[in-house]
Write an enzyme that holds these catalytic residues in place. Structure first.
Site, PDB file in Angstrom:
ATOM      1  N   HIS A  80       4.548  -7.295  12.233  1.00  0.00           N
ATOM      2  CA  HIS A  80       5.880  -6.912  11.763  1.00  0.00           C
ATOM      3  C   HIS A  80       6.247  -5.536  12.312  1.00  0.00           C
ATOM      4  O   HIS A  80       5.521  -4.575  12.117  1.00  0.00           O
ATOM      5  CB  HIS A  80       5.924  -6.886  10.233  1.00  0.00           C
ATOM      6  CG  HIS A  80       5.987  -8.255   9.630  1.00  0.00           C
ATOM      7  ND1 HIS A  80       6.481  -8.502   8.386  1.00  0.00           N
ATOM      8  CD2 HIS A  80       5.622  -9.471  10.125  1.00  0.00           C
ATOM      9  CE1 HIS A  80       6.422  -9.802   8.129  1.00  0.00           C
ATOM     10  NE2 HIS A  80       5.892 -10.402   9.176  1.00  0.00           N
ATOM     11  N   TYR A 106      12.063  -5.218   0.548  1.00  0.00           N
ATOM     12  CA  TYR A 106      11.826  -4.458  -0.679  1.00  0.00           C
ATOM     13  C   TYR A 106      13.193  -4.223  -1.301  1.00  0.00           C
ATOM     14  O   TYR A 106      13.986  -3.443  -0.773  1.00  0.00           O
ATOM     15  CB  TYR A 106      11.186  -3.103  -0.367  1.00  0.00           C
ATOM     16  CG  TYR A 106       9.741  -3.160   0.069  1.00  0.00           C
ATOM     17  CD1 TYR A 106       9.375  -3.498   1.367  1.00  0.00           C
ATOM     18  CD2 TYR A 106       8.722  -2.835  -0.830  1.00  0.00           C
ATOM     19  CE1 TYR A 106       8.037  -3.525   1.759  1.00  0.00           C
ATOM     20  CE2 TYR A 106       7.384  -2.851  -0.452  1.00  0.00           C
ATOM     21  CZ  TYR A 106       7.053  -3.196   0.845  1.00  0.00           C
ATOM     22  OH  TYR A 106       5.733  -3.219   1.219  1.00  0.00           O
ATOM     23  N   PRO A 117       0.873  -1.166  -5.727  1.00  0.00           N
ATOM     24  CA  PRO A 117       0.934  -1.957  -4.487  1.00  0.00           C
ATOM     25  C   PRO A 117       2.177  -1.724  -3.619  1.00  0.00           C
ATOM     26  O   PRO A 117       2.232  -2.205  -2.499  1.00  0.00           O
ATOM     27  CB  PRO A 117       0.911  -3.408  -4.990  1.00  0.00           C
ATOM     28  CG  PRO A 117       1.403  -3.334  -6.393  1.00  0.00           C
ATOM     29  CD  PRO A 117       1.000  -2.003  -6.923  1.00  0.00           C
ATOM     30  N   LYS A 126      -1.086  -0.006   0.459  1.00  0.00           N
ATOM     31  CA  LYS A 126      -2.154   0.854   0.973  1.00  0.00           C
ATOM     32  C   LYS A 126      -3.561   0.494   0.489  1.00  0.00           C
ATOM     33  O   LYS A 126      -4.545   0.972   1.053  1.00  0.00           O
ATOM     34  CB  LYS A 126      -1.877   2.315   0.578  1.00  0.00           C
ATOM     35  CG  LYS A 126      -0.716   2.933   1.314  1.00  0.00           C
ATOM     36  CD  LYS A 126      -1.126   3.372   2.706  1.00  0.00           C
ATOM     37  CE  LYS A 126       0.042   3.538   3.635  1.00  0.00           C
ATOM     38  NZ  LYS A 126       0.239   2.454   4.598  1.00  0.00           N
ATOM     39  N   TYR A 176       3.898   4.216   6.211  1.00  0.00           N
ATOM     40  CA  TYR A 176       3.691   2.783   6.007  1.00  0.00           C
ATOM     41  C   TYR A 176       2.772   2.201   7.088  1.00  0.00           C
ATOM     42  O   TYR A 176       1.870   1.413   6.793  1.00  0.00           O
ATOM     43  CB  TYR A 176       5.037   2.053   5.985  1.00  0.00           C
ATOM     44  CG  TYR A 176       4.976   0.669   5.381  1.00  0.00           C
ATOM     45  CD1 TYR A 176       5.395   0.434   4.079  1.00  0.00           C
ATOM     46  CD2 TYR A 176       4.480  -0.411   6.114  1.00  0.00           C
ATOM     47  CE1 TYR A 176       5.339  -0.834   3.507  1.00  0.00           C
ATOM     48  CE2 TYR A 176       4.410  -1.681   5.558  1.00  0.00           C
ATOM     49  CZ  TYR A 176       4.840  -1.892   4.258  1.00  0.00           C
ATOM     50  OH  TYR A 176       4.767  -3.145   3.705  1.00  0.00           O
TER      51      TYR A 176
HETATM   52  C1  PHB Z   1       1.897  -8.809  -0.212  1.00  0.00           C
HETATM   53  O1  PHB Z   1       2.302  -9.518   0.720  1.00  0.00           O
HETATM   54  O2  PHB Z   1       1.106  -9.227  -1.060  1.00  0.00           O
HETATM   55  C2  PHB Z   1       2.397  -7.419  -0.329  1.00  0.00           C
HETATM   56  C3  PHB Z   1       3.184  -6.898   0.673  1.00  0.00           C
HETATM   57  C4  PHB Z   1       3.654  -5.603   0.581  1.00  0.00           C
HETATM   58  C5  PHB Z   1       3.348  -4.853  -0.533  1.00  0.00           C
HETATM   59  C6  PHB Z   1       2.550  -5.355  -1.525  1.00  0.00           C
HETATM   60  C7  PHB Z   1       2.059  -6.655  -1.426  1.00  0.00           C
HETATM   61  O3  PHB Z   1       3.842  -3.585  -0.629  1.00  0.00           O
END
Ligand code: PHB
Ligand code: APR
Length: 395
Positions: free
Chosen positions: A75, A203, A295, A299, A387
């Site tokens: 990505h 997000y 989460p 990280k 990130y």
């Molecule tokens: C996930 O795909 O489980 C995932 C992706 C991004 C995050 C947290 C979890 O910030």
């Protein structure tokens, strides 16, 4: 009773314990991994899924990159949504780096398969584990199962047994400083049999609460909803979950998540947690045993890998050159990265979630910050470089 000898006794077969044992193997250092759960359980546990480029490099260099390279989804950015309007943060353009979406359970499967193929000593369902002599002398791990007791004698112990493990509580509490923050929400996560209908993660900040659109493969999506910390999953029918996901994720441009059969659902708590130092005598803590991040910044697994990278390097210097500087500096070296990741994860979490009882000032400030992030290259750059992952020290 049976007695075993190894150089490094590793407690826990999650990403940190398994990667450590593989890195040590490549350095010619023997280890035994003791895991309380079954192999099946470890391989099936659905957790995080975003790998920083440093973690991808580490997996490749450790000889476990083949399936990741075939099946991992690269990505080059993420999308930040504000009430249905999306703004892209172009990681590759801003930093020259990408992230890879590949489930933690796939990483765990690959590492277990590699270690077993190389004759590694991984002991699943090992029974009740306790640590002795960690402060001085030669440490040992005592394992009790079905009335039988085994002793694993080692030079060093790596506590890679996660937040609920035995390693951290084996250290006298007065020797540790604990830093912790709880958040007034949790995440309700699902895995759905639905082809991702967007290229990148979304997000979404929304009045009704944060939502995240993620994926695992060309056929599976992973989605999360901000919920109450004590949310009862039994109250969430599949219909209710999809209806809430639609309410929060539907976009101005007409996009909404593709629905599909829900394969798995669960609630994950949110906390920030660090103990210092990461060493006590011959015991070294790594991964979730030492620190937890919420989460939102993706990280957790990456920090676990950074820890064991430093630990393996330090142990190698110890065995090959009789040098202890790396081990002495282990805690401080890791903690620098840990605190940077803590700051970033706290910031992403605070930026994107709804805080129900916050003063009106904070709500306005939050919206202004989202607006700034999505309109300033400098602000986007700050998110992007954190990130994709900061460089490993001295790597
Ligand atoms: C996930 O795909 O489980 C995932 C992706 C991004 C995050 C947290 C979890 O910030
Ligand atoms: N004895 C032996 N093993 C134990 C014990 C114990 N007393 N207690 C726990 N374990 C095992 C758990 O069953 C688990 O398999 O230790 C392992 C710890 O693995 P993780 O919790 O995955 O922790 P870690 O390897 O540090 O990986 C960190 O996991 O929670 C995610 O988001 C987090 O991605 C991050 C990653």
């Amino acid at each position: 009773m049976a007695q075993f000898e190894t150089q490094v006794g590793i407690v826990g077969a999650g990403p940190s314990g398994l990667m450590l044992s593989q890195l040590l193997h490549l350095a010619g250092i023997h280890s035994i991994v003791l895991e309380v759960r079954s192999r099946h359980y470890c391989e099936g546990r659905v957790r995080a899924g975003v790998l920083e480029h440093t973690s991808v490099t580490m997996l490749r260099n450790a000889g476990v990159g083949q399936r990741l390279d075939r099946e991992g989804l690269q990505h080059a950015g993420i999308e930040i949504g504000i009430q249905g309007v999306l703004h892209r943060i172009p990681f590759e353009e801003l930093t020259g780096k990408c992230v890879t979406v590949y489930g933690q359970q796939e990483v765990v499967k690959d590492l277990i398969a590699r270690r077993l193929a190389d004759g590694g000593d991984l002991r699943f369902e090992c029974g009740e584990v306790s640590l002795e002599n960690i402060e001085q002398g030669r440490p040992l791990i005592r394992v009790r199962k079905d009335g039988v007791e085994d002793e694993v004698h080692c030079d060093f112990i790596a506590g890679c047994d996660g937040y609920h493990g035995v390693a951290r509580p084996s250290i006298p509490s007065q020797a540790l400083n604990v830093y912790e923050r709880l958040y007034p929400f949790a995440w309700l996560g699902i895995l759905a049999e639905a082809a991702p209908s967007r290229e990148e993660l979304v997000y979404m900040h929304h009045e009704r609460g944060f939502a995240l659109y993620s994926m695992r493969s060309p056929h599976i999506t992973r989605l999360y909803l901000q919920c109450k910390p004590d949310e009862d999953i039994a109250e969430w029918s599949d219909d209710r979950i999809w209806s809430e996901l639609n309410a929060r994720l539907s976009c101005e441009d007409g996009w909404r998540p593709t629905e599909g059969k829900i394969l798995q659902k669960g609630v994950t708590g949110m906390r920030s947690f660090v103990v210092e130092p990461l060493q006590y005598g011959q015991l070294f803590l790594a991964g979730d045993a030492a620190h937890i991040v919420p989460p939102t910044g993706a990280k957790g697994m990456n920090l676990a890998f950074a820890d064991v990278h430093y630990l393996a390097r330090a142990l190698r210097a110890r065995y090959e050159e009789n040098k202890d500087e790396g081990l002495d500096a282990y805690s401080a070296t890791c903690l620098k990265r840990v605190w940077r990741a803590q700051r970033f994860s706290w910031w992403m979490t605070s930026l994107l979630h709804r805080f129900e009882h916050e003063p009106a000032f904070d709500r306005k400030r939050q919206l202004a910050e989202l607006e700034y992030l999505t309109s300033s290259r400098a602000a986007a750059m700050s998110l992007a470089e954190n990130y994709v992952g900061l460089p490993l020290e001295g790597a």
